[in-house]
Design a protein around this motif. Structure first.
Motif, short mmCIF file in Angstrom:
data_model
loop_
_atom_site.label_atom_id
_atom_site.label_comp_id
_atom_site.label_asym_id
_atom_site.label_seq_id
_atom_site.Cartn_x
_atom_site.Cartn_y
_atom_site.Cartn_z
N PHE A 1 -7.29 -3.24 -2.80
CA PHE A 1 -6.94 -3.76 -1.49
C PHE A 1 -7.46 -5.18 -1.30
N ASP B 1 0.85 -1.19 0.00
CA ASP B 1 0.00 0.00 0.00
C ASP B 1 0.89 1.24 0.00
N HIS C 1 -5.37 -4.78 5.79
CA HIS C 1 -5.42 -5.06 4.36
C HIS C 1 -4.03 -4.93 3.75
N CYS D 1 -0.64 -1.84 -6.02
CA CYS D 1 -0.59 -0.56 -6.73
C CYS D 1 0.06 -0.70 -8.10
N GLY E 1 -2.23 -3.71 0.04
CA GLY E 1 -2.50 -2.98 -1.19
C GLY E 1 -1.78 -3.58 -2.38
N ARG F 1 -5.07 1.21 -7.83
CA ARG F 1 -4.87 0.59 -6.53
C ARG F 1 -6.08 -0.27 -6.16
#
Length: 306
Positions: A149, A106, A126, A130, A128, A147
């Motif tokens: 999650f 993230d 969570h 990206c 991420g 992005r």
């Protein structure tokens, strides 16, 4: 869009095939020697390049591609995953819209290596994924284009996360290219350059999976899940031999006195182990090269894991 493929892994090869099928023009495939754990090799990338009739380059040094890049028609963009080494800005500048990378963290937090494992160990809610533009000589920086999650909890294993990343990355790259095709200046988020907003993650080694039974049952369970397949596994020793733990869960709470690592219960299909705080129920282990339930190996509560 006219696209170059740069890097390694099954995710990148799947992405290249998806972009080609969606009508994007793949004009170059660049790869380097695969890591031992990779499921696709340089030969797979070469076969794909041959199939679509484009130049193929196998190199450990991205600058070796520069003569070829100057000879080919200009590219709109490149897509890169896990190329060996950091890609310099002079390479990125060959592409009108730069180079896109997929990063399983993230951003701007969780930059670097083993981000998914570190996030599980840290107890994040969570993880991420990206798609971002690369900046030469920098790690996981640059404008974020897409992005998503993946929610995680105490029982999430690293393999679940990696499967999700493998599934989602190709479609996220495809969406990023469509967004940039519509608006070349498109940006979902400009990453913060303030150091306090970043969290640099460093590589984890197989030996980092060694269990310290003095830690809490929650911390140990997170380590087991973060070290799980396809990695080497969290481990300790039993009767002075390696003992890998693949599956475990928190045991019911109980007031007790025991040395951490003490076997406290043996049941059909599981054993219970004391930790520095709470207990773990262990349900799948590997011992002497065989995977089984731990009750097949441990027969007495006078035994301890070390």
């Amino acid at each position: 869009m006219r696209v170059a493929i740069i890097g390694r892994t099954k995710i990148l090869l799947d992405t290249a095939k998806s972009l080609h099928q969606a009508g994007h023009e793949i004009g170059l495939v660049v790869t380097s020697k695969e890591a031992p754990e990779y499921s696709v090799t340089t030969k797979d990338f070469e076969a794909f390049a041959r199939e679509i009739n484009v130049p193929f380059i196998l190199t450990q040094n991205i600058r070796n591609t520069h003569p070829t890049l100057t000879e080919l028609e200009p590219f709109d963009i490149a897509v890169s995953i896990n190329f060996t080494g950091v890609i310099p800005q002079e390479t990125i500048d060959f592409f009108k819209l730069g180079i896109l990378n997929a990063h399983g963290g993230d951003l701007p937090r969780y930059r670097g290596n083993a981000c998914q494992a570190w996030a599980i160990i840290a107890g994040e809610k969570h993880i991420g994924l990206c798609i971002h533009k690369m900046i030469g000589g920098e790690l996981d920086s640059g404008q974020i284009i897409g992005r998503k999650f993946y929610p995680i909890n105490l029982n999430t294993k690293i393999g679940d996360v990696l499967d999700w990343i493998e599934k989602e990355s190709p479609s996220m790259f495809l969406q990023a290219l469509e967004d940039l095709k519509t608006d070349p200046g498109y940006v979902l988020e400009v990453q913060s350059i303030d150091p306090k907003d970043a969290l640099r993650c460093y590589p984890r080694m197989p030996e980092d999976g060694k269990i310290d039974w003095k830690k809490s049952n929650i911390d140990i369970l997170r380590l087991i899940n973060a070290s799980n397949k396809p990695y080497a596994g969290a481990f300790c020793s039993f009767d002075d031999e390696p003992f890998i733990i693949w599956d475990a869960r928190l045991a019911p709470e109980e007031n007790f006195l025991a040395i951490p690592g003490q076997i406290t219960k043996i049941e059909n299909g599981s054993v219970e182990v004391a930790t520095g705080s709470g207990k773990l129920t262990i349900t799948s282990v590997e011992y002497r090269g065989q995977v089984s339930t731990p009750d097949q190996i441990i027969k007495s509560i006078r035994k301890r894991l070390k």
